[in-house]
Design a protein around this motif. Structure first.
Motif, PDB file in Angstrom:
ATOM      1  N   ARG A  16       0.687  33.453  60.325  1.00 45.32           N
ATOM      2  CA  ARG A  16      -0.274  34.488  59.936  1.00 45.32           C
ATOM      3  C   ARG A  16       0.405  35.601  59.138  1.00 45.32           C
ATOM      4  O   ARG A  16      -0.136  36.081  58.139  1.00 45.32           O
ATOM      5  CB  ARG A  16      -0.934  35.072  61.181  1.00 45.32           C
ATOM      6  N   GLY A  20      -0.181  37.044  54.871  1.00 44.22           N
ATOM      7  CA  GLY A  20      -0.589  38.372  54.423  1.00 44.22           C
ATOM      8  C   GLY A  20       0.384  39.072  53.500  1.00 44.22           C
ATOM      9  O   GLY A  20       0.102  40.174  53.012  1.00 44.22           O
ATOM     10  N   PRO A  23      -0.682  39.262  49.263  1.00 46.03           N
ATOM     11  CA  PRO A  23      -1.721  40.248  48.954  1.00 46.03           C
ATOM     12  C   PRO A  23      -1.232  41.686  49.098  1.00 46.03           C
ATOM     13  O   PRO A  23      -1.635  42.568  48.322  1.00 46.03           O
ATOM     14  CB  PRO A  23      -2.821  39.927  49.979  1.00 46.03           C
ATOM     15  N   LYS A  24      -0.374  41.937  50.087  1.00 46.60           N
ATOM     16  CA  LYS A  24       0.142  43.286  50.313  1.00 46.60           C
ATOM     17  C   LYS A  24       1.124  43.725  49.231  1.00 46.60           C
ATOM     18  O   LYS A  24       1.207  44.913  48.904  1.00 46.60           O
ATOM     19  CB  LYS A  24       0.837  43.328  51.680  1.00 46.60           C
TER      20      LYS A  24
END
Length: 348
Positions: A16, A20, A23-24
């Motif tokens: 997970r 992410g 995108p960050k």
């Protein structure tokens, strides 16, 4: 498996977390790559300590292989202890620190800023000392890591390094592999029970040797460190090539040896040859590999997911972390709070 330990939970969060990261960080990554290309960068200097230093070794291999410029690892004490001032013209200074609080690493970045280098930092804490000091801040976005043993922040740092290099080199194949990686790590997550069972076979172990070659070499160091800090096992990591130059004398009948063998790529042949040599010397060999034929030859093996040689380190990392966690449980140690060390280590 119901394991109520932060280290285990954080290992299992890694798919997970990786999902992410892009995108960050994509906007900063694109800006940094543009700055690198307009700055005629001729060398890279990496600054890091501990697990982050192992990530830096991976960065060295990846940049030199895919970008083709020389990379060095900074001796931060040249600046902090001896007061040296280095000339970093046409240089990318890349610092890695999960906490962002490493004062000696920040001192290297400050030196870079003074000499007009392009400076960047990989941290897990926005607004940390290192994040503020570097011109470009890349964030692990892993959330709070409670266990003293760095797992998800180490994996996230590797991922950020790979994303940066893929974008810098314009390597679309690597970018595709990285995009698929979060889902691909399900392979290792599904082996929790078997890896924990394997770890229980080593409750007797007080010392061992961890080995690999090339792009997986930093994982041999990291796997050894994870066993040292969570189980107090004297685990010494080497590159297979360096191990021939003296340390090979350590191997005798039933010496525990963990070989992280590339399943593909340039280092695969050497890993197979190393396995055969250590087996002939009577080592108690455990092999982590995606090469099923090699795994069948071993007394014990963990079969990792098949991947290209640039990204298989992620699969080996998760398997090695699970093994260290399982070994700590088997030895009745608490991997979340090992003796003598703290989550954030400040060195100057």
């Amino acid at each position: 498996m119901d394991i109520k330990m932060d280290m285990y939970r954080e290992i299992m969060e890694q798919p997970r977390v990786l999902g992410g990261i892009l995108p960050k960080n994509e906007a900063v990554l694109n800006s940094l790559v543009a700055k690198i290309k307009e700055s005629d960068i001729k060398q890279v200097v990496l600054a890091a300590r501990g697990s982050s230093d192992h990530c830096a070794i991976y960065a060295k291999y990846l940049i030199e292989l895919l970008v083709g410029i020389p990379v060095s690892l900074s001796a931060a004490s040249v600046v902090t202890l001896y007061g040296g001032e280095l000339r970093y013209e046409n240089t990318l200074v890349l610092a890695i620190s999960q906490s962002g609080a490493a004062e000696d690493v920040a001192a290297v970045v400050k030196n870079g800023n003074r000499s007009k280098a392009v400076t960047a930092a990989i941290t897990n804490k926005e607004g940390s000392l290192l994040d503020k000091e570097a011109a470009y801040g890349l964030l692990c976005a892993a959330g709070e890591e409670k266990s003293v043993a760095a797992t998800k922040t180490f994996m996230a740092s590797l991922y950020l390094v790979a994303l940066l290099v893929a974008k810098w080199a314009g390597n679309s194949d690597l970018l595709k592999s990285l995009e698929a990686l979060p889902n691909a790590l399900v392979h290792e997550a599904a082996q929790v029970d078997s890896i924990m069972a394997l770890a229980r076979e080593y409750t007797f172990m007080r010392e061992c040797i961890t080995l690999s070659r090339g792009l997986l070499y930093p994982l041999a160091l990291e796997a050894g460190l994870k066993m040292m800090e969570t189980t107090y096992t004297n685990a010494r990591g080497f590159a297979v090539s360096d191990f021939q130059h003296g340390p090979l004398a350590l191997v005798q009948q039933d010496t525990p040896v963990f070989l992280y063998a590339p399943g593909t790529g340039a280092a695969h042949k050497d890993a197979v040859a190393a396995f055969e040599q250590y087996a002939a010397l009577g080592a108690d060999l455990t092999v982590f590999t995606s090469d099923e034929a090699l795994a069948k030859k071993a007394r014990r093996a963990v079969i990792t997911a098949k991947a290209d040689e640039y990204t298989e380190i992620f699969h080996h990392t998760m398997a090695a972390q699970l093994f260290a966690c399982g070994l700590a449980i088997a030895k009745h140690k608490n991997p979340d709070a090992p003796r003598n060390i703290k989550k954030v280590t400040i060195t100057k």
